[in-house]
Design a protein around this motif. Structure first.
Motif, PDB file in Angstrom:
ATOM      1  N   ALA A   9       0.831  -1.204   0.000  1.00 32.45           N
ATOM      2  CA  ALA A   9       0.000   0.000   0.000  1.00 32.45           C
ATOM      3  C   ALA A   9       0.866   1.254   0.000  1.00 32.45           C
ATOM      4  CB  ALA A   9      -0.924  -0.002   1.215  1.00 32.45           C
ATOM      5  N   ALA A  10       1.936   1.240   0.776  1.00 30.37           N
ATOM      6  CA  ALA A  10       2.812   2.407   0.869  1.00 30.37           C
ATOM      7  C   ALA A  10       3.489   2.709  -0.462  1.00 30.37           C
ATOM      8  CB  ALA A  10       3.863   2.186   1.955  1.00 30.37           C
ATOM      9  N   PHE A  15      -1.758   5.205   0.767  1.00 27.50           N
ATOM     10  CA  PHE A  15      -2.859   5.238   1.731  1.00 27.50           C
ATOM     11  C   PHE A  15      -3.245   3.806   2.082  1.00 27.50           C
ATOM     12  CE2 PHE A  15      -5.555   8.563   3.417  1.00 27.50           C
ATOM     13  CZ  PHE A  15      -5.042   9.732   2.873  1.00 27.50           C
ATOM     14  N   LEU A  16      -3.634   3.589   3.340  1.00 32.64           N
ATOM     15  CA  LEU A  16      -4.199   2.311   3.746  1.00 32.64           C
ATOM     16  C   LEU A  16      -5.109   2.554   4.938  1.00 32.64           C
ATOM     17  CD1 LEU A  16      -2.593   1.128   6.558  1.00 32.64           C
ATOM     18  CD2 LEU A  16      -0.731   1.049   4.898  1.00 32.64           C
ATOM     19  N   VAL A  17      -5.940   1.577   5.260  1.00 34.91           N
ATOM     20  CA  VAL A  17      -6.795   1.638   6.440  1.00 34.91           C
ATOM     21  C   VAL A  17      -6.374   0.534   7.386  1.00 34.91           C
ATOM     22  CG1 VAL A  17      -9.142   1.478   7.333  1.00 34.91           C
ATOM     23  CG2 VAL A  17      -8.717   2.656   5.176  1.00 34.91           C
ATOM     24  N   ALA A  18      -6.014   0.901   8.623  1.00 36.60           N
ATOM     25  CA  ALA A  18      -5.577  -0.058   9.635  1.00 36.60           C
ATOM     26  C   ALA A  18      -6.731  -0.355  10.585  1.00 36.60           C
ATOM     27  CB  ALA A  18      -4.385   0.497  10.406  1.00 36.60           C
ATOM     28  N   ARG A  19      -6.874  -1.634  10.945  1.00 31.68           N
ATOM     29  CA  ARG A  19      -7.917  -2.075  11.872  1.00 31.68           C
ATOM     30  C   ARG A  19      -7.338  -3.119  12.817  1.00 31.68           C
ATOM     31  NH1 ARG A  19     -10.874  -2.015   6.916  1.00 31.68           N
ATOM     32  NH2 ARG A  19     -12.640  -0.580   6.925  1.00 31.68           N
ATOM     33  N   GLY A  20      -8.148  -3.533  13.781  1.00 28.29           N
ATOM     34  CA  GLY A  20      -7.770  -4.625  14.662  1.00 28.29           C
ATOM     35  C   GLY A  20      -6.723  -4.241  15.687  1.00 28.29           C
ATOM     36  N   PHE A  21      -6.977  -3.172  16.430  1.00 32.91           N
ATOM     37  CA  PHE A  21      -5.997  -2.674  17.392  1.00 32.91           C
ATOM     38  C   PHE A  21      -6.103  -3.401  18.737  1.00 32.91           C
ATOM     39  CE2 PHE A  21      -7.330   0.860  14.613  1.00 32.91           C
ATOM     40  CZ  PHE A  21      -6.127   1.029  13.927  1.00 32.91           C
ATOM     41  N   PRO A  22      -5.014  -3.451  19.496  1.00 29.64           N
ATOM     42  CA  PRO A  22      -5.087  -4.057  20.827  1.00 29.64           C
ATOM     43  C   PRO A  22      -5.953  -3.222  21.763  1.00 29.64           C
ATOM     44  CG  PRO A  22      -2.928  -3.048  20.441  1.00 29.64           C
ATOM     45  CD  PRO A  22      -3.653  -3.022  19.140  1.00 29.64           C
ATOM     46  N   PHE A 234       1.249   8.515   4.169  1.00 31.24           N
ATOM     47  CA  PHE A 234       2.675   8.723   4.372  1.00 31.24           C
ATOM     48  C   PHE A 234       3.101  10.092   3.852  1.00 31.24           C
ATOM     49  CE2 PHE A 234       1.712   4.257   3.925  1.00 31.24           C
ATOM     50  CZ  PHE A 234       2.226   3.742   5.111  1.00 31.24           C
ATOM     51  N   GLY A 235       4.157  10.647   4.450  1.00 28.88           N
ATOM     52  CA  GLY A 235       4.563  12.011   4.178  1.00 28.88           C
ATOM     53  C   GLY A 235       5.797  12.145   3.298  1.00 28.88           C
ATOM     54  N   LYS A 236       6.111  13.399   2.974  1.00 24.49           N
ATOM     55  CA  LYS A 236       7.190  13.705   2.026  1.00 24.49           C
ATOM     56  C   LYS A 236       8.563  13.294   2.541  1.00 24.49           C
ATOM     57  CE  LYS A 236       6.019  18.063   1.459  1.00 24.49           C
ATOM     58  NZ  LYS A 236       5.994  19.463   0.981  1.00 24.49           N
ATOM     59  N   ARG A 245      10.552   4.511  -2.365  1.00 20.83           N
ATOM     60  CA  ARG A 245       9.914   3.197  -2.229  1.00 20.83           C
ATOM     61  C   ARG A 245       8.604   3.289  -1.444  1.00 20.83           C
ATOM     62  NH1 ARG A 245      14.636  -0.902  -0.506  1.00 20.83           N
ATOM     63  NH2 ARG A 245      12.866  -2.368  -0.500  1.00 20.83           N
ATOM     64  N   ILE A 246       8.408   4.389  -0.734  1.00 21.23           N
ATOM     65  CA  ILE A 246       7.133   4.716  -0.100  1.00 21.23           C
ATOM     66  C   ILE A 246       6.643   6.010  -0.719  1.00 21.23           C
ATOM     67  CG2 ILE A 246       6.092   5.526   2.066  1.00 21.23           C
ATOM     68  CD1 ILE A 246       7.845   3.491   3.507  1.00 21.23           C
ATOM     69  N   LYS A 247       5.353   6.077  -1.016  1.00 22.94           N
ATOM     70  CA  LYS A 247       4.802   7.225  -1.716  1.00 22.94           C
ATOM     71  C   LYS A 247       4.013   8.129  -0.767  1.00 22.94           C
ATOM     72  CE  LYS A 247       6.310   5.702  -5.648  1.00 22.94           C
ATOM     73  NZ  LYS A 247       7.515   6.340  -6.270  1.00 22.94           N
ATOM     74  N   ALA A 248       4.279   9.421  -0.871  1.00 18.07           N
ATOM     75  CA  ALA A 248       3.463  10.421  -0.178  1.00 18.07           C
ATOM     76  C   ALA A 248       2.315  10.792  -1.105  1.00 18.07           C
ATOM     77  CB  ALA A 248       4.294  11.650   0.149  1.00 18.07           C
ATOM     78  N   THR A 249       1.105  10.658  -0.609  1.00 17.31           N
ATOM     79  CA  THR A 249      -0.061  10.837  -1.466  1.00 17.31           C
ATOM     80  C   THR A 249      -0.747  12.168  -1.202  1.00 17.31           C
ATOM     81  OG1 THR A 249      -0.444   8.464  -1.627  1.00 17.31           O
ATOM     82  CG2 THR A 249      -2.318   9.888  -2.073  1.00 17.31           C
ATOM     83  N   GLU A 250      -1.049  12.863  -2.276  1.00 21.57           N
ATOM     84  CA  GLU A 250      -1.811  14.106  -2.168  1.00 21.57           C
ATOM     85  C   GLU A 250      -3.244  13.782  -1.743  1.00 21.57           C
ATOM     86  OE1 GLU A 250      -2.600  18.124  -4.865  1.00 21.57           O
ATOM     87  OE2 GLU A 250      -2.036  16.232  -5.839  1.00 21.57           O
ATOM     88  N   HIS A 251      -3.782  14.588  -0.858  1.00 12.40           N
ATOM     89  CA  HIS A 251      -5.155  14.389  -0.411  1.00 12.40           C
ATOM     90  C   HIS A 251      -5.821  15.734  -0.155  1.00 12.40           C
ATOM     91  CE1 HIS A 251      -2.428  14.199   3.050  1.00 12.40           C
ATOM     92  NE2 HIS A 251      -3.396  14.705   3.797  1.00 12.40           N
ATOM     93  N   ARG A 252      -7.153  15.705  -0.049  1.00 11.69           N
ATOM     94  CA  ARG A 252      -7.930  16.918   0.154  1.00 11.69           C
ATOM     95  C   ARG A 252      -9.206  16.547   0.899  1.00 11.69           C
ATOM     96  NH1 ARG A 252     -10.410  17.992  -6.000  1.00 11.69           N
ATOM     97  NH2 ARG A 252     -11.974  16.307  -5.920  1.00 11.69           N
ATOM     98  N   VAL A 253      -9.942  17.582   1.324  1.00  9.81           N
ATOM     99  CA  VAL A 253     -11.246  17.377   1.949  1.00  9.81           C
ATOM    100  C   VAL A 253     -12.265  18.210   1.189  1.00  9.81           C
ATOM    101  CG1 VAL A 253     -12.645  17.651   4.035  1.00  9.81           C
ATOM    102  CG2 VAL A 253     -10.249  16.946   4.231  1.00  9.81           C
ATOM    103  N   ILE A 254     -13.326  17.545   0.702  1.00  2.99           N
ATOM    104  CA  ILE A 254     -14.411  18.273   0.059  1.00  2.99           C
ATOM    105  C   ILE A 254     -15.602  18.343   1.016  1.00  2.99           C
ATOM    106  CG2 ILE A 254     -13.700  17.657  -2.277  1.00  2.99           C
ATOM    107  CD1 ILE A 254     -15.985  15.584  -2.311  1.00  2.99           C
TER     108      ILE A 254
END
Length: 325
Positions: A9-10, A15-22, A234-236, A245-254
Motif C-alpha cells: 500500500a505504501a 494510503f491504507l486503512v488499519a484495523r484490529g488494534f489491541p 505517508f509524508g514527504k 519506495r514509499i509514496k506520499a499521497t496528495e489528499h484533500r477534503v471536500i
C-alpha cells in the motif's frame, strides 16, 4: 496486517486503512467522542487556548487553538497538541516553539478530557511505532532502525472541525479552485490539496465523507470514513528518506453540506533528529538535515501558521550528538 501488505500500500497508493488494534489503543466512536467534546466549549473558553498569531498576548506559538479563517481554500478550526500531554515538561525546551507546552482547557471545564487525550496520544504512538517497524523490516533494515529518531519526538495530535462553508462563493472571487467537480457533482473544498510533510499520519474520521486521495492516474478517490479503522497516509520526508519506495499521497477534503470532524495524529521525529540517506541499496542521495528545521520551514507555509516564520531559529547542530543510524 502483514509487512508485505503495508509496504504494498505504501508503495502504490500511499494510503491504507488499519484495523484490529489491541485493547490499550483507544480507537473507535467512543474514544473520538470523548476527545471531540472540546468543540462543545463556549468561545470564551477556547479563546484562552488561541495561538499567539491569533491573540498576541498569548505565549504559545506552535501549539494550541487556531480559529476558523475565511477566504482560503482550507476552512477549519481546531487544536494542535504536542508530546507534553503524555511526557510532561521533559520534552519542553525554552526558546523552541516546536517544543513548547500545549495550552489545554481546565479539568473543571472538561472533566476527564486531559486523561482521554493522553491515553489516545499514547495509543497512536504505539500504532505508529509498530507501522514504522514494519516499514523498516519491509526495507530490509533492522526493525528498530527508526526508534531512536522518534523517541519523545514532535508528534502532533490535532482535533479538527470543518464547518459547512458559507464563504465559498466569496472565496471563489479570488480563488476559483475552491469549487471542484467530482463524479459530475459540484463541491466546495474544506481542505486544500496537499501532501503531509512528515512521516506518517493516522486519521480517525467521524463518519462524514469528504476525505479524498489522489490516485496515480490523477483521479480523486474517496477514503471511506470507517468507524473502526484509522486511515494511514505517508509524508514527504518518509518518501525522500526511502528513496521513493514509499509514496506520499496528495489528499484533500471536500464539503458535502455537513459539518465534519476528524482527529489526525502526525507521527514526527525529534527536533534534533538528523535525516540522512538510508544504509540500503537504492537509497536516494541528499544533504542531511535536522527534522525540526525542516518541519518549521514547511509548517509555516500553511495558512494557520503563515507569518510565523521568524519566530524560530534553526538548531545549531553538532553532528555527533544528532545523528542516528
Amino acid at each position: 496486517m502483514t509487512d508485505q501488505s503495508i509496504m504494498a500500500a505504501a508503495a502504490a497508493s500511499g494510503f491504507l486503512v488499519a484495523r484490529g488494534f489491541p485493547p490499550d489503543v483507544p480507537a473507535g466512536r467512543s474514544a473520538r467522542a470523548s476527545l471531540l467534546r472540546l468543540f462543545e466549549l463556549p468561545d470564551h473558553e477556547t479563546r484562552k487556548l488561541w495561538r499567539q498569531k491569533f491573540d498576541p498576548s498569548h505565549p504559545n506559538v506552535y501549539r494550541g487553538w487556531f480559529p476558523l479563517q475565511t477566504g482560503f481554500l482550507t476552512a477549519k478550526e481546531g487544536i494542535d497538541m504536542g508530546p507534553d500531554v503524555v511526557h510532561g515538561t521533559s520534552v519542553v525546551r525554552s526558546g523552541d516553539p516546536l517544543r513548547e507546552l500545549t495550552p489545554l482547557p481546565s479539568e473543571e471545564s472538561l472533566p476527564g478530557w486531559r486523561e482521554a487525550v493522553a491515553a489516545y496520544y499514547r495509543g497512536m504512538e504505539k500504532v505508529s511505532q509498530a507501522l514504522m517497524r514494519a516499514i523498516a523490516r519491509g526495507l530490509t533494515l533492522e526493525e528498530h532502525f527508526f526508534d531512536s529518531a522518534f523517541d519523545r519526538g514532535l508528534s502532533t495530535l490535532r482535533l479538527l472541525r470543518y464547518p459547512i462553508r458559507t464563504d465559498a462563493d466569496r472565496t471563489a472571487q479570488s480563488d476559483p479552485s475552491v469549487w471542484v467537480t467530482h463524479h459530475g457533482n459540484r463541491f466546495y473544498l474544506n481542505g486544500a490539496p496537499h501532501v503531509d510533510s512528515g512521516f506518517l499520519t493516522l486519521l480517525a474520521q467521524d463518519g462524514v465523507p469528504g476525505l479524498q486521495a489522489r490516485h496515480r492516474d490523477g483521479t480523486w478517490l474517496d477514503v471511506p470514513p470507517t468507524d473502526d479503522g484509522l486511515a494511514v497516509n505517508f509524508g514527504k520526508v518518509l518518501e525522500r528518506w526511502c528513496g521513493g519506495r514509499i509514496k506520499a499521497t496528495e489528499h484533500r477534503v471536500i464539503g458535502i453540506g455537513r459539518e465534519r470532524m476528524s482527529i489526525p495524529f502526525f507521527y514526527e521525529a525529534r527536533a534534533d533528529a538528523e535525516i540522512r540517506p538510508m544504509p540500503m541499496d537504492g537509497a536516494s542521495s541528499f544533504e542531511p538535515f535536522l527534522y525540526g528545521d525542516y518541519l518549521w520551514a514547511t509548517t509555516t507555509q500553511f495558512v494557520e501558521f503563515k507569518g510565523m516564520e521568524s519566530l524560530r531559529k534553526p538548531i545549531r547542530w553538532q553532528p555527533q550528538s544528532a545523528t542516528f543510524t
